[in-house]
Design a protein around this motif. Structure first.
Motif, short mmCIF file in Angstrom:
data_model
loop_
_atom_site.label_atom_id
_atom_site.label_comp_id
_atom_site.label_asym_id
_atom_site.label_seq_id
_atom_site.Cartn_x
_atom_site.Cartn_y
_atom_site.Cartn_z
N GLY A 72 0.81 -1.21 0.00
CA GLY A 72 0.00 0.00 0.00
C GLY A 72 0.84 1.26 0.00
O GLY A 72 0.43 2.29 0.52
N GLN A 73 2.02 1.18 -0.60
CA GLN A 73 2.92 2.33 -0.65
C GLN A 73 2.66 3.13 -1.93
O GLN A 73 2.90 2.66 -3.03
CB GLN A 73 4.37 1.86 -0.62
N GLY A 74 2.14 4.35 -1.77
CA GLY A 74 1.89 5.20 -2.92
C GLY A 74 0.62 4.86 -3.67
O GLY A 74 0.29 5.48 -4.68
N VAL A 75 -0.11 3.86 -3.17
CA VAL A 75 -1.32 3.38 -3.83
C VAL A 75 -2.11 2.59 -2.79
O VAL A 75 -1.52 2.04 -1.86
CB VAL A 75 -0.93 2.48 -5.03
N PRO A 76 -3.45 2.55 -2.89
CA PRO A 76 -4.20 1.72 -1.94
C PRO A 76 -3.75 0.26 -2.02
O PRO A 76 -3.49 -0.25 -3.11
CB PRO A 76 -5.65 1.88 -2.41
N GLN A 77 -3.64 -0.38 -0.88
CA GLN A 77 -3.21 -1.78 -0.86
C GLN A 77 -4.16 -2.63 -1.68
O GLN A 77 -5.38 -2.51 -1.56
CB GLN A 77 -3.15 -2.28 0.58
N ASP A 78 -3.60 -3.48 -2.52
CA ASP A 78 -4.42 -4.29 -3.43
C ASP A 78 -3.69 -5.60 -3.67
O ASP A 78 -2.80 -5.69 -4.53
CB ASP A 78 -4.64 -3.53 -4.74
N THR A 79 -4.06 -6.63 -2.93
CA THR A 79 -3.38 -7.92 -3.02
C THR A 79 -3.55 -8.55 -4.39
O THR A 79 -2.61 -9.16 -4.92
CB THR A 79 -3.91 -8.88 -1.93
N ALA A 80 -4.72 -8.40 -4.98
CA ALA A 80 -4.97 -8.99 -6.30
C ALA A 80 -4.06 -8.35 -7.35
O ALA A 80 -3.51 -9.05 -8.22
CB ALA A 80 -6.43 -8.81 -6.69
N GLU A 81 -3.89 -7.03 -7.27
CA GLU A 81 -3.02 -6.35 -8.22
C GLU A 81 -1.56 -6.74 -7.98
O GLU A 81 -0.79 -6.93 -8.93
CB GLU A 81 -3.19 -4.83 -8.09
N ALA A 82 -1.19 -6.87 -6.71
CA ALA A 82 0.17 -7.33 -6.39
C ALA A 82 0.42 -8.70 -6.99
O ALA A 82 1.47 -8.95 -7.59
CB ALA A 82 0.36 -7.36 -4.88
N LEU A 83 -0.55 -9.59 -6.84
CA LEU A 83 -0.42 -10.94 -7.38
C LEU A 83 -0.22 -10.92 -8.89
O LEU A 83 0.62 -11.64 -9.43
CB LEU A 83 -1.66 -11.75 -7.02
N THR A 84 -0.97 -10.07 -9.57
CA THR A 84 -0.86 -9.96 -11.03
C THR A 84 0.56 -9.60 -11.45
O THR A 84 1.14 -10.22 -12.35
CB THR A 84 -1.83 -8.90 -11.56
N TRP A 85 1.14 -8.61 -10.77
CA TRP A 85 2.47 -8.15 -11.17
C TRP A 85 3.56 -9.09 -10.71
O TRP A 85 4.57 -9.27 -11.41
CB TRP A 85 2.70 -6.73 -10.67
N TYR A 86 3.39 -9.73 -9.54
CA TYR A 86 4.36 -10.75 -9.13
C TYR A 86 4.40 -11.87 -10.16
O TYR A 86 5.47 -12.36 -10.53
CB TYR A 86 3.99 -11.33 -7.76
N ARG A 87 3.22 -12.28 -10.62
CA ARG A 87 3.17 -13.39 -11.57
C ARG A 87 3.83 -13.01 -12.89
O ARG A 87 4.54 -13.83 -13.50
CB ARG A 87 1.72 -13.83 -11.80
N LYS A 88 3.62 -11.78 -13.34
CA LYS A 88 4.24 -11.34 -14.60
C LYS A 88 5.77 -11.40 -14.49
O LYS A 88 6.45 -11.87 -15.40
CB LYS A 88 3.79 -9.92 -14.95
N ALA A 89 6.29 -10.91 -13.37
CA ALA A 89 7.74 -10.93 -13.18
C ALA A 89 8.25 -12.36 -12.98
O ALA A 89 9.31 -12.73 -13.49
CB ALA A 89 8.13 -10.06 -11.99
N ALA A 90 7.49 -13.16 -12.24
CA ALA A 90 7.88 -14.55 -12.00
C ALA A 90 7.92 -15.35 -13.30
O ALA A 90 8.82 -16.17 -13.51
CB ALA A 90 6.92 -15.20 -11.01
#
Length: 213
Positions: A72-90
């Protein structure tokens, strides 16, 4: 006649960094805003530039963006969005993103808990030499979570992380030597690995070493 400044023939730094296709430069600018290096610290501005780089499939930026959404740094915390970007990088093979994705599967954070899927992603990161993933994969082999229980495999992965100085893995390897799991019981080796972890301030190892004397 006064000599012109050496930089007078070059566009401003911000203009250079803003050119299309410069994913690496966008990432560096984002990192400068995130850390406040050379510019005022500004998480929201960092987010803008990380996204520009992430949209160009720059794995480090995708990972950084995921971390911002996760915390939630600089943006509202969003676990689903975090998951999307982690998966893209992974999916691009970035070991830290693979580890983060494994943790989310292991904990059931933002998606159904799936230990087998966690083990898969831990393995991908561990095979690239990422010590945290090596230790956690060792734990999964030790307790049979997401993989078949295999103490020899647990020892092998603990050792890889321990050899890199990972304190928790050093403690875990010490325990395997102390208990004779996956390796011949050897109290001298147990004490040595506990010592290495204890010297890094790992409290559990300090306790374990003390108990053996």
């Amino acid at each position: 006649m006064p000599q012109a400044a050496l930089t007078s023939n070059f566009p401003p730094l911000r203009l250079v960094l803003s050119m299309p296709g410069e994913a690496g430069s966008h990432y560096e600018l984002a990192s400068m805003y995130a850390r406040g290096e050379g510019v005022p610290q500004d998480a929201a501005e960092a987010l803008v530039w990380y996204r520009k780089a992430a949209d160009q499939d720059y794995a480090l930026a995708q990972y950084a963006l995921a971390r911002m959404y996760s915390s939630g740094q600089g943006v509202p915390q969003d676990t689903a969005e975090a998951l999307t970007w982690y998966r893209k990088a992974a999916d691009q093979g970035y070991d830290r993103a693979q580890y983060a994705l494994a943790r989310m599967f292991s904990l059931g954070d933002g998606l159904p808990q799936d230990h087998a899927e966690a083990a898969k992603w831990y393995r991908k990161a561990a095979q690239q030499g990422y010590d945290h993933a090596q230790n956690d994969l060792g734990v999964m082999y030790q307790i049979g979570q997401g993989v078949l229980e295999d103490h020899c495999q647990a020892v092998a992965w603990y050792r890889k992380a321990a050899d890199q100085g990972h304190a928790r893995a050093q403690n875990n390897l010490g325990y395997m030597y102390e208990s004779g799991r996956g390796v011949r019981q050897d109290h001298a080796q147990a004490v040595e690995w506990y010592r290495k972890a204890a010297e890094q301030g790992f409290f559990v190892a300090q306790h374990n070493r003390g108990v053996m004397y």
